[in-house]
Design a protein around this motif. Structure first.
Motif, short mmCIF file in Angstrom:
data_model
loop_
_atom_site.label_atom_id
_atom_site.label_comp_id
_atom_site.label_asym_id
_atom_site.label_seq_id
_atom_site.Cartn_x
_atom_site.Cartn_y
_atom_site.Cartn_z
N ARG A 158 -11.99 -7.51 38.89
CA ARG A 158 -12.21 -6.33 38.05
C ARG A 158 -11.14 -5.27 38.29
O ARG A 158 -10.70 -4.60 37.37
N GLU A 159 -10.71 -5.12 39.56
CA GLU A 159 -9.65 -4.16 39.87
C GLU A 159 -8.35 -4.51 39.14
O GLU A 159 -7.55 -3.63 38.84
N LYS A 160 -8.15 -5.80 38.88
CA LYS A 160 -6.96 -6.26 38.16
C LYS A 160 -7.18 -6.31 36.66
O LYS A 160 -6.35 -6.80 35.91
N GLY A 161 -8.36 -5.84 36.21
CA GLY A 161 -8.64 -5.80 34.77
C GLY A 161 -9.25 -7.08 34.23
O GLY A 161 -9.31 -7.27 33.02
N ILE A 162 -9.72 -7.95 35.10
CA ILE A 162 -10.33 -9.21 34.67
C ILE A 162 -11.82 -9.13 34.94
O ILE A 162 -12.25 -9.13 36.09
N ASN A 163 -12.61 -9.05 33.89
CA ASN A 163 -14.06 -8.95 34.03
C ASN A 163 -14.66 -10.34 33.93
O ASN A 163 -14.96 -10.84 32.84
N TYR A 164 -14.80 -10.99 35.10
CA TYR A 164 -15.31 -12.35 35.12
C TYR A 164 -16.12 -12.58 36.38
O TYR A 164 -15.77 -12.11 37.45
N ASN A 165 -17.23 -13.31 36.26
CA ASN A 165 -18.07 -13.65 37.39
C ASN A 165 -17.71 -15.07 37.83
O ASN A 165 -17.93 -16.03 37.10
N ILE A 166 -17.15 -15.19 39.02
CA ILE A 166 -16.67 -16.48 39.52
C ILE A 166 -17.79 -17.52 39.59
O ILE A 166 -17.55 -18.70 39.42
N LYS A 167 -19.02 -17.09 39.80
CA LYS A 167 -20.15 -18.01 39.87
C LYS A 167 -20.50 -18.60 38.50
O LYS A 167 -21.25 -19.56 38.41
N ASN A 168 -19.97 -18.01 37.42
CA ASN A 168 -20.23 -18.54 36.08
C ASN A 168 -19.30 -19.68 35.70
O ASN A 168 -19.46 -20.28 34.64
N LEU A 169 -18.33 -19.99 36.54
CA LEU A 169 -17.38 -21.06 36.26
C LEU A 169 -18.10 -22.40 36.38
O LEU A 169 -18.70 -22.71 37.40
N LYS A 170 -18.06 -23.19 35.33
CA LYS A 170 -18.79 -24.46 35.28
C LYS A 170 -17.83 -25.61 35.01
O LYS A 170 -16.72 -25.42 34.53
N ASP A 171 -18.27 -26.82 35.32
CA ASP A 171 -17.47 -28.02 35.08
C ASP A 171 -17.03 -28.11 33.63
O ASP A 171 -15.90 -28.50 33.33
N GLU A 172 -17.93 -27.74 32.71
CA GLU A 172 -17.60 -27.82 31.28
C GLU A 172 -16.41 -26.93 30.94
O GLU A 172 -15.58 -27.27 30.11
N ASP A 173 -16.36 -25.75 31.59
CA ASP A 173 -15.26 -24.81 31.34
C ASP A 173 -13.92 -25.43 31.73
O ASP A 173 -12.95 -25.34 31.00
N ILE A 174 -13.89 -26.05 32.90
CA ILE A 174 -12.63 -26.62 33.37
C ILE A 174 -12.24 -27.82 32.52
O ILE A 174 -11.07 -28.05 32.26
N GLU A 175 -13.23 -28.58 32.06
CA GLU A 175 -12.92 -29.73 31.21
C GLU A 175 -12.33 -29.27 29.88
O GLU A 175 -11.41 -29.89 29.36
N GLN A 176 -12.83 -28.16 29.33
CA GLN A 176 -12.25 -27.60 28.11
C GLN A 176 -10.82 -27.16 28.35
O GLN A 176 -9.95 -27.37 27.52
N LEU A 177 -10.59 -26.53 29.50
CA LEU A 177 -9.24 -26.10 29.85
C LEU A 177 -8.30 -27.29 29.97
O LEU A 177 -7.21 -27.28 29.41
N ILE A 178 -8.74 -28.33 30.67
CA ILE A 178 -7.90 -29.51 30.85
C ILE A 178 -7.64 -30.20 29.52
O ILE A 178 -6.52 -30.65 29.25
N GLU A 179 -8.65 -30.25 28.67
CA GLU A 179 -8.45 -30.84 27.34
C GLU A 179 -7.43 -30.04 26.54
O GLU A 179 -6.57 -30.60 25.87
N ALA A 180 -7.51 -28.71 26.63
CA ALA A 180 -6.54 -27.87 25.93
C ALA A 180 -5.14 -28.06 26.49
O ALA A 180 -4.15 -27.97 25.75
N LEU A 181 -5.04 -28.35 27.78
CA LEU A 181 -3.73 -28.57 28.39
C LEU A 181 -3.01 -29.78 27.80
O LEU A 181 -1.79 -29.85 27.85
N SER A 182 -3.77 -30.73 27.26
CA SER A 182 -3.14 -31.92 26.70
C SER A 182 -2.18 -31.57 25.56
O SER A 182 -1.24 -32.31 25.29
#
Length: 138
Positions: A96-120
């Protein structure tokens, strides 16, 4: 995929496979079949920086070749579940101090899979007078 998971769990329940074997098989079943255009499975995020060919070895640009296994990224996401709440709160506060409003505990496997799919589809090529930078998935 659900059918395969059920078969693995049935084999475990019937004592045909060990818990470790079941875990390994479930990871394989759950692993998405990412494919790049060549039909190969994506395994790495690659970043390279190379001096331009006209520099004749006299460039002040360092040569960089980084290959990060996508499995490492997936493992990192799974480790977030092990972060104690107090530590997660500190990470969230720092973000939050860096301007990123995100809860690290909300990070889920599905999120990373979407990211990896987008990386393709990701391919970044930058060339200036000194170096050429490439970021891609292979």
């Amino acid at each position: 995929m659900i059918h395969n998971r059920t078969k693995i769990l049935d084999m475990l329940a019937n004592g045909k496979i060990s818990t470790e074997e079941a875990e390994r098989l479930l990871e394989l079943v759950d692993e998405p079949q990412e494919r790049v255009k060549t039909g190969k499975k994506m395994k790495y995020l690659r970043v390279t920086i190379n001096p331009n060919s006209g520099c004749d070895g006299k460039s002040d640009v360092e040569r960089v070749n980084v290959r990060v296994p996508l499995a490492l990224i997936r493992a990192g996401v799974k480790f977030t579940s092990l972060i104690p709440n107090e530590a997660a709160d500190k990470v969230d506060d720092a973000l939050r101090e860096k301007g990123i409003n995100y809860n690290i505990k909300n990070l889920k496997d599905e999120d990373i899979e979407q990211l990896i799919e987008a990386l393709s589809d990701l391919e970044v090529d930058i060339e200036d007078g000194k170096a050429k930078i490439n970021v891609y998935v292979e």
